[in-house]
Scaffold this active site. Structure first.
Site, PDB file in Angstrom:
ATOM      1  CG  HIS A 191      20.911  -3.690   6.844  1.00 16.03           C
ATOM      2  ND1 HIS A 191      19.759  -3.592   6.121  1.00 16.03           N
ATOM      3  CD2 HIS A 191      21.078  -4.993   7.166  1.00 16.03           C
ATOM      4  CE1 HIS A 191      19.257  -4.809   5.985  1.00 16.03           C
ATOM      5  NE2 HIS A 191      20.023  -5.674   6.603  1.00 16.03           N
ATOM      6  NE  ARG A 289      22.570  -8.807   8.273  1.00 15.85           N
ATOM      7  CZ  ARG A 289      22.384  -8.861   9.603  1.00 15.85           C
ATOM      8  NH1 ARG A 289      23.402  -8.989  10.402  1.00 15.85           N
ATOM      9  NH2 ARG A 289      21.172  -8.765  10.110  1.00 15.85           N
ATOM     10  NE  ARG A 325      21.501 -12.438   4.199  1.00 12.62           N
ATOM     11  CZ  ARG A 325      20.968 -11.459   4.923  1.00 12.62           C
ATOM     12  NH1 ARG A 325      19.874 -11.675   5.643  1.00 12.62           N
ATOM     13  NH2 ARG A 325      21.530 -10.276   4.959  1.00 12.62           N
ATOM     14  CD  GLU A 414      14.934 -12.281   5.252  1.00 14.71           C
ATOM     15  OE1 GLU A 414      15.371 -11.536   6.141  1.00 14.71           O
ATOM     16  OE2 GLU A 414      15.590 -12.552   4.238  1.00 14.71           O
ATOM     17  CG  ASN A 437      16.475  -7.651  11.933  1.00 12.01           C
ATOM     18  OD1 ASN A 437      16.182  -7.751  13.115  1.00 12.01           O
ATOM     19  ND2 ASN A 437      17.694  -7.870  11.480  1.00 12.01           N
ATOM     20  CG  ASP A 438      13.883  -7.915   6.112  1.00 12.97           C
ATOM     21  OD1 ASP A 438      13.528  -6.728   5.961  1.00 12.97           O
ATOM     22  OD2 ASP A 438      14.997  -8.330   5.772  1.00 12.97           O
ATOM     23  NE  ARG A 448      15.714  -4.005   8.356  1.00 19.31           N
ATOM     24  CZ  ARG A 448      16.393  -5.125   8.145  1.00 19.31           C
ATOM     25  NH1 ARG A 448      15.891  -6.072   7.369  1.00 19.31           N
ATOM     26  NH2 ARG A 448      17.546  -5.333   8.718  1.00 19.31           N
ATOM     27  CB  CYS A 485      20.069 -15.147  11.997  1.00 12.48           C
ATOM     28  SG  CYS A 485      19.150 -14.936  10.478  1.00 12.48           S
TER      29      CYS A 485
HETATM   30  C1  PEP Z   1      16.509 -10.106   9.191  1.00  8.47           C
HETATM   31  O1  PEP Z   1      15.790  -9.607   8.330  1.00  8.47           O
HETATM   32  O2  PEP Z   1      16.134 -10.310  10.373  1.00  8.47           O
HETATM   33  C2  PEP Z   1      17.876 -10.522   8.870  1.00  8.47           C
HETATM   34  C3  PEP Z   1      18.614 -11.195   9.720  1.00  8.47           C
HETATM   35  O3  PEP Z   1      18.375 -10.107   7.667  1.00  8.47           O
HETATM   36  P1  PEP Z   1      18.865  -8.591   7.423  1.00  8.47           P
HETATM   37  O4  PEP Z   1      18.827  -7.860   8.723  1.00  8.47           O
HETATM   38  O5  PEP Z   1      20.223  -8.657   6.854  1.00  8.47           O
HETATM   39  O6  PEP Z   1      17.835  -8.096   6.452  1.00  8.47           O
HETATM   40 MG    MG Z   2      16.439  -9.662   6.300  1.00  9.16          MG
END
Ligand code: PEP
Ligand code: MG
Length: 560
Positions: A191, A289, A325, A414, A437-438, A448, A485
């Site tokens: 993040h 977010r 979200r 995710e 990402n997740d 990550r 996203c």
């Molecule tokens: C993701 O996991 O791709 C996502 C958009 O959520 P975050 O990055 O806030 O975990």
């Molecule tokens: Mg995520």
């Protein structure tokens, strides 16, 4: 030439593009527990140093609060209040006189006593204990003549070096002063990396111990696109880096060369990001977010406070879609009122929608606030839950939203299980938004946040691509829209691949909209599909990327 002199470039993961040069400043960490040493002389002087240090800390925090906005401002104001509290100071002074200990040890012990009093009172006050520890560390640093822990306050631009940064620290960075960021740890989709990109601060993470060599230089050049830190840049390189990165303007709406529509949306964290995102031409918000709007908070935001925050984002996007979200607390976004902080494996722990299993009220209150804000707004409000991993969770969430009158309810995909169950999940949910990402983190079993695992953290990995296609097929079978996203949506070539797979919306940091929009506008749907086919047939991330890029001729024309 010695081995050290030969090292001119340090490599890490480039997570936020752009080049910047400047002097380096290291973010100090707290000094830790001072030893309990006795002293018999200079007690009056030692005791007098404590109120002086405490007021200097309070002044510094108040000053920072005045120059900050949003959540960061509230956090700083609360911390400044604690530094002004006379109980802590007088208790510490007393300890110096009675127990003949050093002022820093006395502050440590007095703060411990205040913190345990707060903890025993429970509720809101118990949560102040963390702020007491922060104030304690700052006063001790002042007494020792050491730099204050946290982001250094400077007027002159500099390159910030840190072991790692918490999202709450990153959110406070001023891009005019912090020109680039280099961290020892951290992965490409942490993040912190996401926030650095949103702020347009070039960043290289995960350089490991080589950070020592960066710190030893007076001026370095950070190339956030290449993931490199030049230790001895030439004057010409420094001058060239001063030209700020040009961001391509976005010309909405998003569509391919042959007119296939793809909604290009913005990711929004802090409420203050909403208006600039709307001004950038984003067709809506694909990911709000909400936890970023309340980062650093120890207590649940009230419904009224949430209504205010959500209304501001909805107002900026009147007439447009806003996908909000529900709180994704946990892992690197701890929220003490929802997450325990004692899990050995927080990314696999009680995170996202899972927090509602124990604290259902927090979810219900949030849905109440979203419904209220939506009622008075002209935005088209969609709601989604993070970290859904089973069909029943999707069903439960959709039912809960409906009870609040929120009928556009969807889920994030995710977790690999959600991708594999996309069909039945989308038989219940109105839409899915893939969090790459997740999804990448959980597919490759690669944290990550870990810079050392950066080579595994790529959504170009064929296993991730297969899951993306699987999710799109599940959506198509149920005639439900599937969007993306995660950060993958901001990579123009990958965005085209996603469109080829059947994704109907892409949500990203507003800075990326121009490049992604331009590539799609110069590429046909057939080319997107060909690129997707080639990527899906590859056996490694590098091959998938190379093959897909080879099928997208407009990348070269646009220099992307
Ligand atoms: C993701 O996991 O791709 C996502 C958009 O959520 P975050 O990055 O806030 O975990
Ligand atoms: Mg995520």
């Amino acid at each position: 030439m010695s081995g050290d002199e030969q090292i001119r470039i340090i490599r890490g993961a480039g997570v936020s593009p752009g080049r910047a040069a400047g002097p380096t400043v290291r973010m100090a960490t707290a000094a830790g527990e001072p030893p309990r040493r006795r002293r018999s002389q200079g007690l009056d002087e030692a005791s007098a140093a404590i109120p002086a240090a405490a007021s200097a800390v309070a002044e510094d925090l108040t000053d920072r609060a005045e120059h900050t906005e949003g959540t960061a401002r509230e956090v700083l104001q609360t911390t400044a209040q604690i530094a002004k509290d006379p109980t802590l100071v007088s208790d510490a002074q007393q300890r110096v006189r009675d127990e003949q200990i050093t002022p820093e040890r006395a502050v440590w012990e007095a703060a411990g006593a205040v913190a345990s009093q707060f903890e025993s009172l429970g509720g809101y006050l118990a949560e102040r204990a963390r702020d007491v520890a922060d104030v304690r560390d700052r006063i001790i640093a002042h007494l020792l003549g050491a730099p204050s822990p946290g982001v250094p306050q400077r007027e002159e631009p500099y390159i910030l070096l840190a072991r790692d940064l918490a999202p709450v620290d990153t959110a406070q960075l001023d891009p005019e002063v912090v020109r680039a960021l280099v961290t020892e740890e951290g992965g490409p989709t942490s993040h912190t990396a996401i926030l650095a990109r949103a702020l347009g601060i070039p960043a290289v993470v995960g350089v490991g111990e080589a950070i020592e060599q960066v710190a030893a230089r007076d001026v370095v050049l950070v190339d956030g696109g290449a993931g490199e830190v030049l230790l001895d840049p030439t004057e010409e390189q420094v001058a060239a880096a001063k030209e700020r990165v040009r961001v391509r303007a976005f010309d909405p709406p998003g569509r391919t060369k042959d007119g296939h529509r793809v909604a290009l949306l913005a990711n929004v964290g802090e409420v203050a990001e909403a208006q600039p995102a709307a001004d950038s031409g984003a067709e809506g918000v694909g990911l709000f977010r909400t936890e970023f709007a309340f980062l650093g908070r120890d207590t649940e935001p009230s419904v009224a406070e949430q209504v205010d925050a959500y209304s501001a984002v909805f107002a900026a996007f009147a007439g447009r879609r806003v996908v909000i979200r529900t709180l994704d607390a946990g892992a690197d976004k701890p929220m003490p009122f929802l997450t325990s902080g004692e899990e050995s494996n927080p990314a696999l722990g009680v995170r996202g929608i899972r927090t509602s299993w124990q604290d259902r009220d927090v979810l219900e209150n949030q849905l109440t606030a979203i419904a209220q804000a939506a009622e008075d707004s002209e935005a088209e409000v969609w709601v989604m839950a993070p970290m859904v991993s089973r069909v029943a969770e999707a069903e439960d969430f959709v039912t809960a939203c409906a009870a609040h009158g929120l009928h556009r309810a969807g889920v994030m995909v995710e977790v690999p299980s959600a991708a594999l169950l996309a069909g039945p999940i989308l038989a219940r949910a109105e839409f899915a938004s893939i969090g790459t990402n997740d999804l990448t983190q959980y597919t490759l079993a690669a944290d990550r946040l870990l810079g050392s695992l950066a080579p595994l953290s790529t959504p170009w990995d064929p296993a991730v691509l297969q899951l993306l296609q699987y999710t799109c097929d599940g959506g198509a079978a149920q005639s439900r829209p599937v969007g993306v996203c995660g950060e993958a949506a901001a990579d123009p070539a990958l965005a085209a691949v996603l469109v080829g797979m059947g994704v109907s919306s892409l949500s990203m940091t507003p800075r990326a909209l121009g490049d992604v929009g331009a590539l799609l506008a110069a590429t046909t749907l057939a080319e997107c599909r060909a690129a997707a086919g080639r990527a899906l047939a590859a056996e490694s991330a590098e091959d998938a990327r190379r093959a897909a890029r080879g099928a997208l001729p407009a990348l070269v024309e646009l220099a992307l």
